[in-house]
Design an enzyme around this catalytic site. Structure first.
Site, PDB file in Angstrom:
ATOM      1  N   CYS A  36       0.939  -1.302   0.048  1.00 44.29           N
ATOM      2  CA  CYS A  36       0.188   0.010  -0.138  1.00 44.29           C
ATOM      3  C   CYS A  36       1.049   1.367   0.014  1.00 44.29           C
ATOM      4  O   CYS A  36       2.149   1.114   0.271  1.00 44.29           O
ATOM      5  CB  CYS A  36      -0.827  -0.001   1.160  1.00 44.29           C
ATOM      6  SG  CYS A  36      -1.741  -1.523   1.657  1.00 44.29           S
TER       7      CYS A  36
ATOM      8  N   ARG B  54       1.064   1.894  -5.916  1.00 43.17           N
ATOM      9  CA  ARG B  54       1.311   0.736  -5.120  1.00 43.17           C
ATOM     10  C   ARG B  54       0.176  -0.088  -4.654  1.00 43.17           C
ATOM     11  O   ARG B  54       0.198  -0.907  -3.966  1.00 43.17           O
ATOM     12  CB  ARG B  54       1.907   1.471  -3.711  1.00 43.17           C
ATOM     13  CG  ARG B  54       3.073   2.087  -3.962  1.00 43.17           C
ATOM     14  CD  ARG B  54       3.650   2.683  -2.665  1.00 43.17           C
ATOM     15  NE  ARG B  54       4.040   1.600  -1.860  1.00 43.17           N
ATOM     16  CZ  ARG B  54       5.024   1.085  -1.653  1.00 43.17           C
ATOM     17  NH1 ARG B  54       6.205   1.699  -2.118  1.00 43.17           N
ATOM     18  NH2 ARG B  54       5.522   0.301  -0.844  1.00 43.17           N
TER      19      ARG B  54
ATOM     20  N   TRP C 152      -3.542  -1.847  -1.341  1.00 42.77           N
ATOM     21  CA  TRP C 152      -3.706  -3.135  -2.095  1.00 42.77           C
ATOM     22  C   TRP C 152      -4.158  -4.225  -1.031  1.00 42.77           C
ATOM     23  O   TRP C 152      -3.312  -4.499  -0.454  1.00 42.77           O
ATOM     24  CB  TRP C 152      -2.278  -3.344  -2.666  1.00 42.77           C
ATOM     25  CG  TRP C 152      -2.537  -4.624  -3.821  1.00 42.77           C
ATOM     26  CD1 TRP C 152      -2.748  -4.692  -5.167  1.00 42.77           C
ATOM     27  CD2 TRP C 152      -2.039  -5.993  -3.395  1.00 42.77           C
ATOM     28  NE1 TRP C 152      -2.637  -5.701  -5.586  1.00 42.77           N
ATOM     29  CE2 TRP C 152      -2.018  -6.670  -4.772  1.00 42.77           C
ATOM     30  CE3 TRP C 152      -1.251  -6.576  -2.461  1.00 42.77           C
ATOM     31  CZ2 TRP C 152      -1.870  -7.851  -4.728  1.00 42.77           C
ATOM     32  CZ3 TRP C 152      -1.225  -7.767  -2.479  1.00 42.77           C
ATOM     33  CH2 TRP C 152      -1.336  -8.636  -3.954  1.00 42.77           C
TER      34      TRP C 152
ATOM     35  N   ASN D 191       1.612   0.056   5.923  1.00 46.23           N
ATOM     36  CA  ASN D 191       1.846  -0.722   4.712  1.00 46.23           C
ATOM     37  C   ASN D 191       2.629  -2.048   5.376  1.00 46.23           C
ATOM     38  O   ASN D 191       3.679  -1.753   6.003  1.00 46.23           O
ATOM     39  CB  ASN D 191       2.638   0.144   4.026  1.00 46.23           C
ATOM     40  CG  ASN D 191       3.342  -0.691   2.532  1.00 46.23           C
ATOM     41  OD1 ASN D 191       2.663  -1.618   2.090  1.00 46.23           O
ATOM     42  ND2 ASN D 191       4.457  -0.190   2.187  1.00 46.23           N
ATOM     43  N   GLY D 192       2.375  -3.166   4.794  1.00 47.53           N
ATOM     44  CA  GLY D 192       2.935  -4.465   5.297  1.00 47.53           C
ATOM     45  C   GLY D 192       2.176  -5.408   5.696  1.00 47.53           C
ATOM     46  O   GLY D 192       0.945  -5.348   5.369  1.00 47.53           O
TER      47      GLY D 192
ATOM     48  N   GLU E 288       8.196 -12.850 -21.631  1.00 47.11           N
ATOM     49  CA  GLU E 288       7.670 -11.415 -21.373  1.00 47.11           C
ATOM     50  C   GLU E 288       6.613 -10.769 -21.907  1.00 47.11           C
ATOM     51  O   GLU E 288       5.678 -10.044 -21.734  1.00 47.11           O
ATOM     52  CB  GLU E 288       9.222 -10.378 -21.415  1.00 47.11           C
ATOM     53  CG  GLU E 288       8.908  -8.979 -21.285  1.00 47.11           C
ATOM     54  CD  GLU E 288       8.360  -8.529 -19.926  1.00 47.11           C
ATOM     55  OE1 GLU E 288       8.664  -9.401 -19.009  1.00 47.11           O
ATOM     56  OE2 GLU E 288       7.965  -7.572 -19.597  1.00 47.11           O
TER      57      GLU E 288
ATOM     58  N   LYS F 204       3.210  -9.680 -20.278  1.00 44.50           N
ATOM     59  CA  LYS F 204       2.584  -8.143 -20.690  1.00 44.50           C
ATOM     60  C   LYS F 204       1.155  -8.321 -21.159  1.00 44.50           C
ATOM     61  O   LYS F 204       0.341  -7.540 -20.566  1.00 44.50           O
ATOM     62  CB  LYS F 204       3.273  -7.367 -21.915  1.00 44.50           C
ATOM     63  CG  LYS F 204       4.646  -6.891 -21.649  1.00 44.50           C
ATOM     64  CD  LYS F 204       4.566  -5.570 -20.626  1.00 44.50           C
ATOM     65  CE  LYS F 204       4.600  -5.910 -19.192  1.00 44.50           C
ATOM     66  NZ  LYS F 204       5.864  -6.272 -18.405  1.00 44.50           N
TER      67      LYS F 204
ATOM     68  N   GLU G 151      -1.282  -9.216 -18.090  1.00 47.62           N
ATOM     69  CA  GLU G 151      -1.217  -8.513 -17.002  1.00 47.62           C
ATOM     70  C   GLU G 151      -2.246  -7.168 -17.349  1.00 47.62           C
ATOM     71  O   GLU G 151      -2.903  -6.713 -16.782  1.00 47.62           O
ATOM     72  CB  GLU G 151       0.092  -7.492 -16.839  1.00 47.62           C
ATOM     73  CG  GLU G 151       1.106  -8.277 -16.058  1.00 47.62           C
ATOM     74  CD  GLU G 151       2.468  -7.401 -15.993  1.00 47.62           C
ATOM     75  OE1 GLU G 151       3.226  -7.314 -14.954  1.00 47.62           O
ATOM     76  OE2 GLU G 151       2.910  -6.797 -17.081  1.00 47.62           O
TER      77      GLU G 151
ATOM     78  N   HIS H  91       4.878 -31.369 -26.161  1.00 51.62           N
ATOM     79  CA  HIS H  91       4.708 -32.240 -25.024  1.00 51.62           C
ATOM     80  C   HIS H  91       3.762 -31.855 -24.230  1.00 51.62           C
ATOM     81  O   HIS H  91       3.448 -32.063 -22.932  1.00 51.62           O
ATOM     82  CB  HIS H  91       6.222 -32.342 -24.159  1.00 51.62           C
ATOM     83  CG  HIS H  91       7.429 -32.794 -25.112  1.00 51.62           C
ATOM     84  ND1 HIS H  91       7.545 -34.013 -25.518  1.00 51.62           N
ATOM     85  CD2 HIS H  91       8.271 -31.957 -25.633  1.00 51.62           C
ATOM     86  CE1 HIS H  91       8.451 -34.075 -26.517  1.00 51.62           C
ATOM     87  NE2 HIS H  91       9.054 -33.139 -26.243  1.00 51.62           N
TER      88      HIS H  91
ATOM     89  N   LYS I   7       2.335  -1.956  -8.434  1.00 57.83           N
ATOM     90  CA  LYS I   7       3.707  -2.010  -9.003  1.00 57.83           C
ATOM     91  C   LYS I   7       4.915  -2.299  -8.058  1.00 57.83           C
ATOM     92  O   LYS I   7       5.970  -2.682  -8.489  1.00 57.83           O
ATOM     93  CB  LYS I   7       3.893  -0.535  -9.651  1.00 57.83           C
ATOM     94  CG  LYS I   7       5.301  -0.352 -10.394  1.00 57.83           C
ATOM     95  CD  LYS I   7       5.119   0.896 -11.537  1.00 57.83           C
ATOM     96  CE  LYS I   7       6.359   0.629 -12.437  1.00 57.83           C
ATOM     97  NZ  LYS I   7       6.265  -0.451 -13.405  1.00 57.83           N
TER      98      LYS I   7
HETATM   99  C1  G6P Z   1       5.175  -6.376  -9.680  1.00 51.75           C
HETATM  100  C2  G6P Z   1       4.910  -5.759 -10.909  1.00 51.75           C
HETATM  101  C3  G6P Z   1       5.694  -6.204 -12.112  1.00 51.75           C
HETATM  102  C4  G6P Z   1       7.319  -6.232 -11.788  1.00 51.75           C
HETATM  103  C5  G6P Z   1       7.235  -6.995 -10.485  1.00 51.75           C
HETATM  104  C6  G6P Z   1       8.652  -6.970  -9.944  1.00 51.75           C
HETATM  105  O1  G6P Z   1       4.504  -7.732  -9.699  1.00 51.75           O
HETATM  106  O2  G6P Z   1       3.556  -5.715 -11.366  1.00 51.75           O
HETATM  107  O3  G6P Z   1       5.630  -5.333 -13.166  1.00 51.75           O
HETATM  108  O4  G6P Z   1       7.984  -6.935 -12.926  1.00 51.75           O
HETATM  109  O5  G6P Z   1       6.732  -6.610  -9.548  1.00 51.75           O
HETATM  110  O6  G6P Z   1       8.946  -5.664  -9.544  1.00 51.75           O
HETATM  111  P1  G6P Z   1      10.273  -5.177  -9.097  1.00 51.75           P
HETATM  112  O7  G6P Z   1      10.156  -3.679  -8.780  1.00 51.75           O
HETATM  113  O8  G6P Z   1      10.989  -5.857  -8.290  1.00 51.75           O
HETATM  114  O9  G6P Z   1      11.248  -5.034 -10.531  1.00 51.75           O
END
Ligand code: G6P
Length: 600
Positions: free
Chosen positions: A2, A27, A74, A100-101, A478, A482, A485, A501, A595
């Site tokens: 958060c 956050r 969050w 937060n935590g 990746e 994307k 997400e 497989h 994020k």
């Molecule tokens: C979250 C974000 C991702 C990111 C991951 C690792 O899940 O939504 O986009 O890749 O955390 O985050 P960091 O800040 O450690 O790269």
């Protein structure tokens, strides 16, 4: 994960708190609230939903307090709801708290407080904090003693801000395993989970270490984990906050995709001068003593690590493995002083990555972090830090930070190879091509309207597949992440040779399969795998730097195979973005995600 922010000063607090929350929304964004000290009482306004929703229900004329705290959530314990939103208070409204935590022993504490006759209104772990403070306050009749006793009881991670009418003009602050900064501005003192929340008010920051706390009134009094007063020096941070404007783009993600060539250029600045580029130097003797390299990260950063491993193994010939940070600690990793452990994290705050780093350090390894955020928590734990210099990344789905992480990993591989004197002519060629990439990236970005046409064909699909071999498989992973997400479409990334497989059973008429081919050594094999899916009805979209005929081809410029992910990922980022936009989704703040993930 958060976001929290607080202010003590002479000015009206609510505008500053809302401004801070808006910059922290990455956050978490499922509920939000503020608490202000006014008229010797606490006024709390909170609700489910985003900060814009909170703003709609705030009556600014009535919110005149100059001391306050705020939170954007969050959800971990308890659904997103008004009751579960922070700030939380004790039944007597003596204390309002944002947290937060995660409190690992909250059930134990809650049972204890229930047995003492207290009642709870939320399902959160955080609500035990104000109630515990009230419990100790009733015994001690001293707010600071109650605060100290409460902190001693908490297990887990926390960054906490507390206000109380029993201690007017004051915010109490504590931190353990969650980020927290304090900033001294002209008009008052601020505390927040991240620098961006308060950087427009101050450039002078104090960083709390785990176990430390502070009492903020006209001054800041810092305490160590034994509550002995300590001195802290401030650090001045100069950030270009214009970087957090959208600059005419409809979303941060689109803006950040376009910023990628510059992000990479900034990351690689000084590559020709290894020590300047790294801001530290690794000793040749030490590098020769390394038996293995571990790369540990989460999400997109882990995908960058996979590309990094490829580069290190190819040009330095040092065995390298990539581990997901949330698993690293539970594998009894074989790590000692002959292991170099690299931790990649855009935010520098990811709880699992930091916990993994602490373990690696304990086991005797040297630790190096690659991060985008100056002075983030991970930088204070690691032996060495490399900043990616991608600039602030706001969209939850990472794009430019990924490109910079990949660039830095390859640059690090080059640096190690140069120091060890390995593959010198190949390394010189890779370095040259790495520095040429930003202009090739621009060419890929310029064709984005082609990617829009392809995306439009996929808006209503249920599943998508991405396949590749070698480094192309890393791009597939990746690209698939994307898409998941931001578009909420199910997708799978597979090693092209592994598809038969099992997963090939999912291919049916009309299924879209992205194939990525940038390595001439592997192209024939991947092409055969694409034939296999085509003969089962799939539509193939090929991202390639070779001259290959296919129904839908996305051509990208040629570069070294170790670098091709930096070009190949761009069309896949655009496709994910355009699909999400066509579906009318919020690309910058996708559902359920945050994020900065500061919980394990
Ligand atoms: C979250 C974000 C991702 C990111 C991951 C690792 O899940 O939504 O986009 O890749 O955390 O985050 P960091 O800040 O450690 O790269």
């Amino acid at each position: 994960m958060c976001g929290i922010v607080g202010f003590v000063g002479k000015d009206n607090a609510v505008h500053k708190l809302i401004h801070g929350l808006k910059t922290l929304e990455y956050r978490g964004y499922d509920s939000a609230g503020v608490a202000l000290l006014q008229d010797n009482d606490i006024t709390v306004v909170k609700d489910k939903g985003r900060i814009a929703n909170l703003e709609n229900i705030l009556n600014y004329e009535e919110l005149t307090g100059t001391i306050g705290i705020a939170h954007t959530r969050w959800a971990t314990h308890g659904i997103p709801s008004k009751d579960n939103a922070h700030p939380h208070m004790d039944p007597h409204h003596h204390f309002a708290v944002v947290h937060n935590g995660i409190l690992e022993n909250y059930l134990e504490l809650k049972d204890f407080l229930l047995s003492k006759g207290y009642s709870f209104v939320s399902e959160t772990d955080s609500e035990v904090i104000p109630i515990l403070m009230e419990y100790y306050y009733e015994q001690e009749k001293d707010v600071l003693k109650a605060f100290k006793k409460t902190l001693k009881d908490l297990r887990g991670s926390y960054a906490i801000l507390v206000i109380s009418p029993l201690l007017p003009n004051t915010i109490l602050v504590a931190k353990k395993n969650s980020p927290l900064v304090i900033g001294k501005g002209k008009d008052g003192i601020y505390a927040a989970s991240d620098i961006p929340a308060i950087i427009s008010y101050t450039k002078d920051f104090y960083f709390l270490e785990d176990g430390e706390s502070a009492v903020i009134d006209d001054e800041i009094h810092f305490y160590d984990s034994e509550f002995k007063e300590i001195h802290k020096d401030s650090k001045t941070i100069h950030w270009d906050m214009s970087a957090i404007d959208k600059n005419g783009f409809p979303d941060y993600m689109l803006k950040e995709i376009h910023e990628q060539p510059d992000a990479l250029k900034n990351s690689l600045n000084g590559l020709d001068h290894p020590v300047g580029f790294l801001n530290f130097s690794l000793d040749k003797k030490y590098l020769e003593s390394i038996r293995e390299i571990y790369i540990v990260a989460c999400g997109t950063a882990m995908h960058a690590g996979l590309v990094g491993r490829y580069a290190i193994e190819q040009i330095c010939r040092i065995p390298t493995r990539v581990e997901v940070a949330s698993e690293f600690r539970y594998q009894n990793p074989i790590v000692d002083e002959h292991t170099l452990c690299i931790f990649i994290s855009q935010s520098g705050e990811t709880a699992d990555t930091i916990a993994a780093l602490k373990l690696a350090k304990k086991l005797g390894a040297k630790t190096l972090t690659i991060t985008n955020v100056f002075e983030s928590s991970i930088t204070r734990e690691a032996d060495y830090t490399i900043y990616t210099h991608a600039g602030p990344e706001i969209a939850v789905a990472s794009t430019k930070a990924y490109i910079s992480q990949v660039g830095m990993m390859v640059a690090l591989a080059i640096y190690i190879a140069e120091l060890l004197g390995k593959n010198q002519s190949e390394v010189a060629q890779i370095k040259k091509e790495l520095l040429e990439l930003p202009s090739l990236m621009k060419q890929v970005i310029d064709k984005n309207q082609e990617y829009l046409k392809i995306a439009k064909k996929m808006v209503s699909v249920q599943d998508l597949f991405y396949i590749g071999r070698g480094n192309d498989y890393h791009v597939a992973m990746e690209g698939s992440l994307k898409l998941k997400e931001i578009s909420y479409i199910h997708s799978e990334a597979y090693q092209a040779g592994e598809l038969k497989h099992g997963p090939i059973a999912l291919i049916e008429d009309g299924t879209f399969v992205f194939g990525i081919i940038t390595d001439p050594k592997l192209s024939e094999k991947t092409l055969s795998n694409l034939e296999e899916v085509k003969s089962r009805g799939a539509n193939v979209v090929l991202v390639t730097n070779e001259d290959i005929k296919e129904d839908i081809v996305i051509p990208i410029p040629k570069t070294n195979t170790l670098l091709s992910p930096i070009l190949a990922i761009i069309p896949l980022q655009f496709v994910a973005y355009f699909i999400a936009k066509e579906k009318g989704l919020d690309v910058d703040k996708p559902r359920n995600l945050a994020k900065s993930v500061t919980v394990e």
